[in-house]
Write an enzyme that holds these catalytic residues in place. Structure first.
Site, PDB file in Angstrom:
ATOM      1  CG  HIS A  63     -49.079 -97.583  50.654  1.00 47.43           C
ATOM      2  ND1 HIS A  63     -49.161 -97.823  49.180  1.00 47.43           N
ATOM      3  CD2 HIS A  63     -48.315 -98.358  51.099  1.00 47.43           C
ATOM      4  CE1 HIS A  63     -48.360 -98.885  49.098  1.00 47.43           C
ATOM      5  NE2 HIS A  63     -47.686 -99.253  50.141  1.00 47.43           N
ATOM      6  CD  GLU A 117     -44.570 -98.213  53.748  1.00 44.87           C
ATOM      7  OE1 GLU A 117     -44.396 -97.196  53.318  1.00 44.87           O
ATOM      8  OE2 GLU A 117     -44.771 -99.322  52.865  1.00 44.87           O
ATOM      9  CG  HIS A 121     -40.371 -96.066  52.058  1.00 48.32           C
ATOM     10  ND1 HIS A 121     -39.935 -95.878  50.837  1.00 48.32           N
ATOM     11  CD2 HIS A 121     -41.227 -97.229  51.946  1.00 48.32           C
ATOM     12  CE1 HIS A 121     -40.528 -96.890  49.755  1.00 48.32           C
ATOM     13  NE2 HIS A 121     -41.461 -97.412  50.495  1.00 48.32           N
TER      14      HIS A 121
END
Length: 239
Positions: A63, A117, A121
């Protein structure tokens, strides 16, 4: 103001500046490395769509790799000047599609997921990683954790229709990796708790698993849980 007072103020100023510089240089404290059980994602209220490359394997998938602070907060969207560039991971695309597939609808090739992502992040860890390095680090962590093998070593075979206790699952992963994970569950239409996501903590170099400085938030699991199979969790592709 006396000379001694001026010296004392100067010393305080220099110490304050040094602390500020050190604080600014410290981007984050550790990572959450998060893997999910794909069929549980599909069996949630949101449903799923298989990626354009086809139905994923009955295995954990990545994930994300998320920078965090020890106080439970986290940085996000740290550098808008460094957007996701798919050309930088083009040679990894087939590996990412296998180990980091998208299950969002409509069916995709993974680029939208990976962009999210990286930009949310990955840009917060770019002092240590460029874009390609960020995705490579996550892929290596998945291989190093090898959750499916850790479970099989303990006699747990996900997607076999058998319920297992949380202590069995946590003990198996702890034995395989060295540190206890945090496990998040979802609940299917029959009220059964399913393993949804496994959080593991990793040092700021994204190299070594560590004891979690702080646990994430997520739906707690009952004592008995299952790993659903794709045969029992319908995707919108099959509806």
């Amino acid at each position: 103001m006396t000379k001694s007072n001026r010296r004392a103020l100067l010393a305080i100023f220099l110490v304050t500046q040094s602390v500020a510089i050190l604080t600014a240089a410290k981007d984050f404290d550790f990572f959450y490395f998060v893997q999910q059980w794909p069929a549980s994602y599909c069996d949630s209220r949101r449903g799923c769509c298989y990626p354009k490359t086809g139905k994923p394997a009955e295995d954990f998938s990545i994930h994300g790799l998320w920078p965090n602070y020890d106080d439970g907060t986290y940085p996000s969207n740290c550098d808008s000047s460094n957007p996701f560039d798919d050309s930088k991971v083009s040679s990894l695309e087939s590996v990412l599609q296998e180990h980091w597939p998208t299950l969002a609808c409509p069916s995709g090739d993974g680029l939208k997921f990976w962009r999210h992502e990286w930009e949310k992040h990955g840009t917060c860890a770019e002092s240590g990683f460029d874009e390609r390095g960020y995705f490579e680090a996550a892929l290596l962590l998945k291989k190093k954790a090898n959750l499916i093998q850790a479970l099989k070593n303990a006699g747990i075979r996900p997607a076999d229709g058998v319920f297992h206790t949380m202590s069995q699952i946590k003990d198996a992963i702890t034995k395989g990796v060295g540190y206890e994970p945090f496990i998040e569950c979802n609940v299917d239409s029959s009220g059964n708790h399913q393993i949804f996501q496994v959080y593991q903590c990793v040092d700021a170099s994204a190299t070594n698993f560590i004891k979690c400085p702080v646990l994430p938030h997520g739906r707690a699991c009952r004592n008995k849980v299952e790993f659903p199979s794709f045969s029992t969790a319908s995707s919108r592709d099959e509806l």
